[in-house]
Design a protein around this motif. Sequence first.
Motif, PDB file in Angstrom:
ATOM      1  N   LYS A  18      21.746 -20.654  33.089  1.00 29.70           N
ATOM      2  CA  LYS A  18      20.599 -19.769  32.870  1.00 29.70           C
ATOM      3  C   LYS A  18      20.618 -18.549  33.785  1.00 29.70           C
ATOM      4  O   LYS A  18      20.087 -17.504  33.428  1.00 29.70           O
ATOM      5  CB  LYS A  18      19.289 -20.540  33.081  1.00 29.70           C
ATOM      6  N   THR A  19      21.227 -18.677  34.942  1.00 25.95           N
ATOM      7  CA  THR A  19      21.317 -17.551  35.849  1.00 25.95           C
ATOM      8  C   THR A  19      22.252 -16.483  35.291  1.00 25.95           C
ATOM      9  O   THR A  19      21.988 -15.292  35.388  1.00 25.95           O
ATOM     10  CB  THR A  19      21.825 -18.015  37.235  1.00 25.95           C
ATOM     11  N   ARG A  20      23.318 -16.933  34.666  1.00 30.78           N
ATOM     12  CA  ARG A  20      24.315 -16.018  34.119  1.00 30.78           C
ATOM     13  C   ARG A  20      23.912 -15.477  32.745  1.00 30.78           C
ATOM     14  O   ARG A  20      24.245 -14.347  32.393  1.00 30.78           O
ATOM     15  CB  ARG A  20      25.653 -16.740  34.019  1.00 30.78           C
ATOM     16  N   CYS A  21      23.198 -16.265  31.947  1.00 31.07           N
ATOM     17  CA  CYS A  21      22.835 -15.893  30.572  1.00 31.07           C
ATOM     18  C   CYS A  21      22.022 -14.597  30.556  1.00 31.07           C
ATOM     19  O   CYS A  21      21.087 -14.426  31.333  1.00 31.07           O
ATOM     20  CB  CYS A  21      22.031 -17.020  29.921  1.00 31.07           C
ATOM     21  N   ILE A  22      22.388 -13.697  29.627  1.00 26.81           N
ATOM     22  CA  ILE A  22      21.661 -12.436  29.474  1.00 26.81           C
ATOM     23  C   ILE A  22      20.857 -12.402  28.167  1.00 26.81           C
ATOM     24  O   ILE A  22      20.268 -11.386  27.824  1.00 26.81           O
ATOM     25  CB  ILE A  22      22.605 -11.223  29.558  1.00 26.81           C
ATOM     26  N   GLY A  23      20.877 -13.500  27.417  1.00 24.21           N
ATOM     27  CA  GLY A  23      20.095 -13.586  26.190  1.00 24.21           C
ATOM     28  C   GLY A  23      20.609 -12.714  25.063  1.00 24.21           C
ATOM     29  O   GLY A  23      19.826 -12.238  24.243  1.00 24.21           O
ATOM     30  N   SER A  24      21.914 -12.525  24.983  1.00 21.62           N
ATOM     31  CA  SER A  24      22.484 -11.675  23.931  1.00 21.62           C
ATOM     32  C   SER A  24      22.285 -12.272  22.539  1.00 21.62           C
ATOM     33  O   SER A  24      22.243 -11.553  21.551  1.00 21.62           O
ATOM     34  CB  SER A  24      23.982 -11.446  24.175  1.00 21.62           C
ATOM     35  N   GLY A  25      22.194 -13.595  22.461  1.00 19.33           N
ATOM     36  CA  GLY A  25      21.980 -14.263  21.185  1.00 19.33           C
ATOM     37  C   GLY A  25      23.239 -14.485  20.376  1.00 19.33           C
ATOM     38  O   GLY A  25      23.176 -14.979  19.249  1.00 19.33           O
ATOM     39  N   ASP A  26      24.400 -14.127  20.912  1.00 25.16           N
ATOM     40  CA  ASP A  26      25.649 -14.318  20.176  1.00 25.16           C
ATOM     41  C   ASP A  26      25.888 -15.792  19.856  1.00 25.16           C
ATOM     42  O   ASP A  26      26.343 -16.128  18.762  1.00 25.16           O
ATOM     43  CB  ASP A  26      26.836 -13.752  20.953  1.00 25.16           C
ATOM     44  N   CYS A  27      25.561 -16.676  20.781  1.00 22.17           N
ATOM     45  CA  CYS A  27      25.755 -18.107  20.539  1.00 22.17           C
ATOM     46  C   CYS A  27      24.816 -18.602  19.444  1.00 22.17           C
ATOM     47  O   CYS A  27      25.201 -19.428  18.616  1.00 22.17           O
ATOM     48  CB  CYS A  27      25.558 -18.907  21.827  1.00 22.17           C
TER      49      CYS A  27
END
Length: 77
Positions: free
Chosen positions: A10-19
């Motif tokens: 969660k610290t690294r995630c930027i919420g791009s939504g690609d996944c």
Amino acid sequence: MAKLSITVNKTRCIGSGDCVETAPTVFQLGADGKSEVVNATGAGDSIIISAARSCPVKAITVVDEDAGVQLFPPPKK
């Protein structure tokens, strides 16, 4: 299908939504705007690996629990 353990940093995630776009039955964006696993068995192994690869910041780790092997990202040698 292998028994996969999928985690999102969660610290690294930027919420791009690609996944989410790649595997919407496995990932969703939470209230914090970051990715979370909603159903680790919601897609085939290859789709889950593709979703992890699609992450621009490599925030998703996928481990084959049965074999005890990290599938993504590949372990450093």
